[in-house]
Write a protein that holds these residues in place. Structure first.
Motif, PDB file in Angstrom:
ATOM      1  N   TRP A  25       3.894 -13.604  -4.844  1.00  0.00           N
ATOM      2  CA  TRP A  25       2.614 -14.057  -5.383  1.00  0.00           C
ATOM      3  C   TRP A  25       1.466 -13.173  -4.902  1.00  0.00           C
ATOM      4  O   TRP A  25       0.553 -12.863  -5.674  1.00  0.00           O
ATOM      5  CB  TRP A  25       2.358 -15.514  -4.977  1.00  0.00           C
ATOM      6  CG  TRP A  25       2.836 -16.485  -6.000  1.00  0.00           C
ATOM      7  CD1 TRP A  25       3.902 -17.311  -5.929  1.00  0.00           C
ATOM      8  CD2 TRP A  25       2.254 -16.693  -7.291  1.00  0.00           C
ATOM      9  NE1 TRP A  25       4.047 -18.036  -7.086  1.00  0.00           N
ATOM     10  CE2 TRP A  25       3.023 -17.678  -7.943  1.00  0.00           C
ATOM     11  CE3 TRP A  25       1.168 -16.156  -7.961  1.00  0.00           C
ATOM     12  CZ2 TRP A  25       2.751 -18.127  -9.223  1.00  0.00           C
ATOM     13  CZ3 TRP A  25       0.891 -16.595  -9.245  1.00  0.00           C
ATOM     14  CH2 TRP A  25       1.667 -17.578  -9.864  1.00  0.00           C
ATOM     15  N   VAL A  26       1.520 -12.778  -3.630  1.00  0.00           N
ATOM     16  CA  VAL A  26       0.438 -11.933  -3.118  1.00  0.00           C
ATOM     17  C   VAL A  26       0.396 -10.604  -3.868  1.00  0.00           C
ATOM     18  O   VAL A  26      -0.659 -10.135  -4.298  1.00  0.00           O
ATOM     19  CB  VAL A  26       0.612 -11.700  -1.606  1.00  0.00           C
ATOM     20  CG1 VAL A  26      -0.348 -10.622  -1.115  1.00  0.00           C
ATOM     21  CG2 VAL A  26       0.379 -12.991  -0.845  1.00  0.00           C
ATOM     22  N   ARG A  27       1.583  -9.987  -4.042  1.00  0.00           N
ATOM     23  CA  ARG A  27       1.621  -8.707  -4.755  1.00  0.00           C
ATOM     24  C   ARG A  27       1.173  -8.872  -6.199  1.00  0.00           C
ATOM     25  O   ARG A  27       0.403  -8.065  -6.722  1.00  0.00           O
ATOM     26  CB  ARG A  27       3.038  -8.143  -4.702  1.00  0.00           C
ATOM     27  CG  ARG A  27       3.139  -6.818  -5.445  1.00  0.00           C
ATOM     28  CD  ARG A  27       4.545  -6.248  -5.439  1.00  0.00           C
ATOM     29  NE  ARG A  27       4.540  -5.017  -6.205  1.00  0.00           N
ATOM     30  CZ  ARG A  27       4.658  -4.945  -7.521  1.00  0.00           C
ATOM     31  NH1 ARG A  27       4.796  -6.048  -8.208  1.00  0.00           N
ATOM     32  NH2 ARG A  27       4.638  -3.787  -8.143  1.00  0.00           N
ATOM     33  N   THR A  28       1.640  -9.926  -6.857  1.00  0.00           N
ATOM     34  CA  THR A  28       1.245 -10.151  -8.247  1.00  0.00           C
ATOM     35  C   THR A  28      -0.258 -10.397  -8.361  1.00  0.00           C
ATOM     36  O   THR A  28      -0.920  -9.913  -9.298  1.00  0.00           O
ATOM     37  CB  THR A  28       2.013 -11.341  -8.830  1.00  0.00           C
ATOM     38  OG1 THR A  28       3.422 -11.076  -8.720  1.00  0.00           O
ATOM     39  CG2 THR A  28       1.660 -11.566 -10.292  1.00  0.00           C
ATOM     40  N   ALA A 220      -3.035   2.779 -11.090  1.00  0.00           N
ATOM     41  CA  ALA A 220      -2.816   2.629  -9.648  1.00  0.00           C
ATOM     42  C   ALA A 220      -2.612   1.169  -9.265  1.00  0.00           C
ATOM     43  O   ALA A 220      -1.835   0.861  -8.356  1.00  0.00           O
ATOM     44  CB  ALA A 220      -3.998   3.215  -8.883  1.00  0.00           C
ATOM     45  N   ALA A 221      -3.271   0.244  -9.972  1.00  0.00           N
ATOM     46  CA  ALA A 221      -3.177  -1.169  -9.615  1.00  0.00           C
ATOM     47  C   ALA A 221      -1.777  -1.730  -9.842  1.00  0.00           C
ATOM     48  O   ALA A 221      -1.321  -2.600  -9.101  1.00  0.00           O
ATOM     49  CB  ALA A 221      -4.200  -1.973 -10.411  1.00  0.00           C
ATOM     50  N   VAL A 222      -1.082  -1.240 -10.883  1.00  0.00           N
ATOM     51  CA  VAL A 222       0.247  -1.795 -11.154  1.00  0.00           C
ATOM     52  C   VAL A 222       1.263  -1.345 -10.116  1.00  0.00           C
ATOM     53  O   VAL A 222       2.409  -1.836 -10.121  1.00  0.00           O
ATOM     54  CB  VAL A 222       0.719  -1.396 -12.568  1.00  0.00           C
ATOM     55  CG1 VAL A 222      -0.218  -1.933 -13.615  1.00  0.00           C
ATOM     56  CG2 VAL A 222       0.872   0.112 -12.698  1.00  0.00           C
ATOM     57  N   ARG A 223       0.895  -0.449  -9.218  1.00  0.00           N
ATOM     58  CA  ARG A 223       1.814   0.015  -8.173  1.00  0.00           C
ATOM     59  C   ARG A 223       1.490  -0.590  -6.817  1.00  0.00           C
ATOM     60  O   ARG A 223       2.016  -0.152  -5.791  1.00  0.00           O
ATOM     61  CB  ARG A 223       1.758   1.549  -8.095  1.00  0.00           C
ATOM     62  CG  ARG A 223       2.175   2.218  -9.382  1.00  0.00           C
ATOM     63  CD  ARG A 223       2.087   3.724  -9.323  1.00  0.00           C
ATOM     64  NE  ARG A 223       3.035   4.291  -8.382  1.00  0.00           N
ATOM     65  CZ  ARG A 223       3.191   5.591  -8.170  1.00  0.00           C
ATOM     66  NH1 ARG A 223       2.440   6.450  -8.846  1.00  0.00           N
ATOM     67  NH2 ARG A 223       4.075   6.044  -7.302  1.00  0.00           N
ATOM     68  N   LEU A 255       4.954  -5.788 -15.251  1.00  0.00           N
ATOM     69  CA  LEU A 255       4.541  -6.384 -16.524  1.00  0.00           C
ATOM     70  C   LEU A 255       3.872  -7.735 -16.301  1.00  0.00           C
ATOM     71  O   LEU A 255       2.833  -8.041 -16.911  1.00  0.00           O
ATOM     72  CB  LEU A 255       5.749  -6.530 -17.439  1.00  0.00           C
ATOM     73  CG  LEU A 255       5.509  -7.193 -18.796  1.00  0.00           C
ATOM     74  CD1 LEU A 255       4.562  -6.350 -19.628  1.00  0.00           C
ATOM     75  CD2 LEU A 255       6.835  -7.398 -19.528  1.00  0.00           C
ATOM     76  N   ALA A 256       4.446  -8.546 -15.401  1.00  0.00           N
ATOM     77  CA  ALA A 256       3.847  -9.856 -15.118  1.00  0.00           C
ATOM     78  C   ALA A 256       2.459  -9.698 -14.531  1.00  0.00           C
ATOM     79  O   ALA A 256       1.506 -10.389 -14.931  1.00  0.00           O
ATOM     80  CB  ALA A 256       4.743 -10.638 -14.156  1.00  0.00           C
ATOM     81  N   GLY A 257       2.312  -8.784 -13.565  1.00  0.00           N
ATOM     82  CA  GLY A 257       0.998  -8.581 -12.974  1.00  0.00           C
ATOM     83  C   GLY A 257      -0.016  -8.058 -13.979  1.00  0.00           C
ATOM     84  O   GLY A 257      -1.186  -8.468 -13.964  1.00  0.00           O
TER      85      GLY A 257
END
Length: 781
Positions: A25-28, A220-223, A255-257
């Motif tokens: 959850w934190v990463r997402t 960059a955010a998706v990583r 994809l979810a994030g």
């Protein structure tokens, strides 16, 4: 592999992202926040053209200036409108006097009825301003009773200062004067002119440089959280997943994030849309209804962001080997290759090269090539920066402990450091190129007015052509006015109505005429010829010689300048002395005849237009406001002009304002994204930081190491951005056929702003860093 299997793996990654416990959850959440900020900025930037078009549409809908040489007759469906614009301190106030001439007179947009004489309808912002204690002088200038509020359809922005006041017996004047008779409001036939190729080029480059940094930050955010995610994927290998499946699962998490980021970005955009009324930038304000991006662009963002999230994750995973017992990053072993990174900017130069020297005289620039070339050059920054950071930090040596910690961390994860500053480097490169382009072509859009503010600060153009003497004296008695010079101007020809030759006629007393030319002697009744240095041609000499013949008759016809009346003859003397033109003349384009008042025939007195020049006392704080109040009292429809040495083209000024607004939003949201990225990196290193503190490392040392980790990549990134920006700026200047010149102060200031944004976000991350530096961070379950 079947599409169903691919979709199933992506779906498993989505489930891990939303049901994978606290870490997932934190990463997402971090990914969603980073993507959401970028999406909000994308939507805002794509709405910028509609915002400017909506303002222009509102302005066109209430257009009431008619440029015509003839006046339409009075009817029951006409209204006379007089422009009474003014200024209050540094704010412009749009004012109109309305005199409806029949029951079918058209209403301006935003009004439900015409105000009666002595009444006015005001904008909400002007109503609040008039109610403020320090607006006493403005209330004196607008001595009308407020009876209503202008509706939104009659305003270009929520903070616009505007009013409509009632009047009677307004006299329209043809020839584009400030008083016109109308049958409708609005510009039904907009002025058609050829689009300026250089302005179109500027618009294309502005949007590319505003949007690309946002796309880089979204990528960059998706990583975010990549290292922890890869360790979780190693556990999946233990239960039978192969390498390709783990990559697809990782793409599903991204994809979810990204989808959650899309939703968050939409919420942020809608919230910011409602708050836009609170913002005013360079005098521009906007209604929320203006902030509406094109549906096609919204759909493009909604599709492109998730697709890019999947592709970026798969691309990043190509150098990561996920094994059942751990993760191996192959990038650490093999150095980054340079050749393909250089291909991107070189390809951009190849696309732009055919348009070198095109300028504005050889047709429009190819928009596809322009956008493609600028994109490739700026994307080249993101490709070259990891290589430069890797090579740069590999050569860094010994130093203090904080320096060694920072350098070692950069040597182990230089790619992550490069990703952090990629966006700001692209933004700086684009800003440097744009600054060079704007500075280079500015001379084509900023023209010299010929006015010297040291000679006069205010010019008042009167519509009452008979009261110039009284007006000059009224201004002379005004507080804060040191000198008042009144002159009347018109045109004289060699015959009435349709002259074959004409020159200027300036009427004034001897003291006023000496502000234009050097007169050896002067008394009332004298005439002088004068030649402006701006018109030294043989044609102008022939015009003066034709009109100013000794003992001949010249004709003063008010119809030359759109005024009423018939032609009046002016008998010229046998000899007209020539007066030397002053280099600092108040009227640098005066070219013809100077006469004193008694030399003007009485029948011609209504013909000349009055102009009064004022010198103000800088020690009086509100000298400008006193002068404007006198102008409103002497002639409510007078035009009060501030003398400035230059005047800027409207389209160029609007584009510069739009760039400033967009750049402000980009920098603000880039800073927020940097802060989120910095917090994510600190969270990844929480256990390491706790271990260092447990072994006795000082907090000050760790804090300095974080600052060094931000300073080194940003220094390398800004240096690269400056080189690429200067190269792109030079190419764009060559395309516009403008000499290449680097504005080094601007380049240094822009690079300083980029570095300051990173430094500020790093400092804001220090409080969370101090909370993470606790030995109990080693505790686990």
């Amino acid at each position: 592999m079947s599409p169903r299997q691919y979709a199933r793996d992506l779906g498993m990654g989505v489930r891990f992202a939303v049901t994978g416990g606290r870490e997932g959850w934190v990463r997402t959440t971090l990914t969603a926040v980073g993507v959401g900020i970028g999406v909000a900025l994308l939507l805002l930037t794509t709405a910028l053209p509609h915002m400017l078009d909506a303002r222009d549409g509102r302005e066109r809908a209430r257009q009431d200036i008619v440029f015509s040489t003839t006046d339409r007759p009075k009817a029951d469906d006409t209204v006379v409108v007089a422009a009474t614009d003014t200024w209050w301190r540094d704010k412009n106030i749009r004012g109109r006097l309305l005199d409806p001439e029949g029951p079918k007179a058209p209403l301006p947009p935003g009004l439900s009825r015409f105000p009666a004489r002595g009444e006015m309808v005001v904008s909400p912002a002007l109503r609040d301003l008039l109610a403020s204690p320090d607006a006493r002088l403005l209330r004196e200038r607008l001595p009308y009773k407020v009876t209503g509020t202008i509706g939104e359809s009659g305003l270009v922005g929520p903070r616009e200062l505007s009013y409509y006041a009632g009047a009677e017996d307004l006299k329209p004047r043809a020839g584009g004067a400030r008083t016109n008779r109308l049958t409708h409001f609005g510009q039904t036939q907009p002025w058609q002119e050829r689009d300026d190729p250089v302005l179109l080029l500027l618009i294309s480059v502005v949007f590319v440089t505003l949007l690309l940094p946002v796309a880089v930050f979204i990528a960059a955010a998706v990583r975010f959280g990549g290292e922890r995610r890869d360790r979780r994927l190693a556990a999946l290998r233990l239960v039978g997943a192969d390498g390709r499946m783990t990559r697809r699962i990782a793409a599903g998490e991204a994809l979810a994030g990204s989808v959650l980021g899309l939703l968050l970005g939409a919420v942020l955009f809608l919230a910011g849309r409602q708050l836009v009324t609170l913002v005013e930038i360079r005098g521009e304000s906007f209604f929320p209804s203006y902030v509406t991006p094109a549906p096609a662009l919204v759909l493009l963002v909604a599709v492109a962001v998730p697709v890019c999230a999947v592709l970026v994750t798969l691309f990043a995973m190509r150098t990561v080997v996920v094994e059942p017992l751990g993760v191996v990053r192959s990038a650490a072993a093999a150095p980054r290759r340079l050749w393909w990174r250089l291909l991107l900017p070189l390809s951009g130069l190849v696309l732009l090269w055919p348009m070198i020297g095109k300028g504005r005289t050889h047709g429009d620039f190819n928009q596809v090539l322009v956008i493609g070339g600028v994109l490739l050059l700026l994307v080249g920054v993101t490709a070259l920066l990891p290589w430069i950071v890797e090579r740069g930090v590999s050569r860094l040596g010994a130093g203090p402990l904080s320096w060694q910690l920072a350098v070692r961390r950069l040597q182990l994860s230089g790619g992550m450091a490069a990703r952090t500053v990629n966006g700001i480097a692209v933004a700086v490169a684009g800003a440097v190129a744009l600054q060079m382009l704007f500075a280079g072509v500015q001379s084509q859009y900023v023209k010299d007015t010929g006015r010297d503010p040291s000679r006069a600060q205010v010019e008042v153009d009167l519509t009452d052509r008979t009261g110039i003497t009284a007006a000059t004296e009224a201004f002379a008695r005004t507080e804060g006015v040191r000198a008042s010079v009144g002159l009347a101007t018109t045109t004289i020809g060699d015959r009435p109505l349709d002259p074959s030759a004409s020159v200027d006629l300036v009427v004034g007393d001897c003291a006023a005429l000496r502000e234009l030319a050097r007169l050896a002697s002067c008394r009332d009744g004298d005439m002088f010829s004068v030649s402006s240095p701006q018109y030294p041609t043989a044609f102008d000499k022939r015009m003066r010689k034709t009109v100013l013949r000794p003992r001949a008759r010249a004709w003063i016809d008010p119809r030359f300048t759109g005024g009423p009346g018939l032609a009046v003859p002016l008998r010229l003397p046998a000899s007209i002395p020539h007066a030397a033109f002053r280099e600092d003349s108040l009227m640098p384009n005066a070219n013809g005849l100077l006469i004193t008042p008694s030399a003007l025939p009485a029948a011609a007195e209504p013909a000349p237009a009055g102009r009064i020049f004022l010198r103000l006392d800088p020690s009086v704080p509100d000298a400008w406001e006193y002068a404007r109040n006198t102008a409103a009292r002497v002639d409510p429809v007078s035009d009060v002009l501030a003398w400035t040495p230059t005047a800027t083209d409207g389209g160029f000024a609007s584009l510069r304002t739009g760039l400033f607004i967009g750049a402000t939003c980009v920098l603000a949201l880039i800073g927020a994204s940097l802060l989120v990225s910095q917090l994510e990196q600190l969270r990844e290193r929480r256990r390491l930081l706790s271990a260092l503190v447990a072994f006795g490392t000082r907090r000050r040392t760790l804090g300095l190491s974080v600052l060094w980790q931000a300073a080194v990549p940003i220094a390398l990134g800004v240096a690269l951005a400056s080189v690429v920006g200067i190269a792109l700026g030079a190419v764009l200047l060559r395309m516009t056929a403008t000499p290449v010149r680097v504005d080094w102060p601007s380049v240094l200031s822009l690079t300083g702003v980029g570095a300051a944004v990173v430094a500020a976000m790093t400092l804001l991350s220090l409080p969370p860093l101090l909370r993470l530096m606790r030995p109990d961070g080693l505790r686990t379950e």
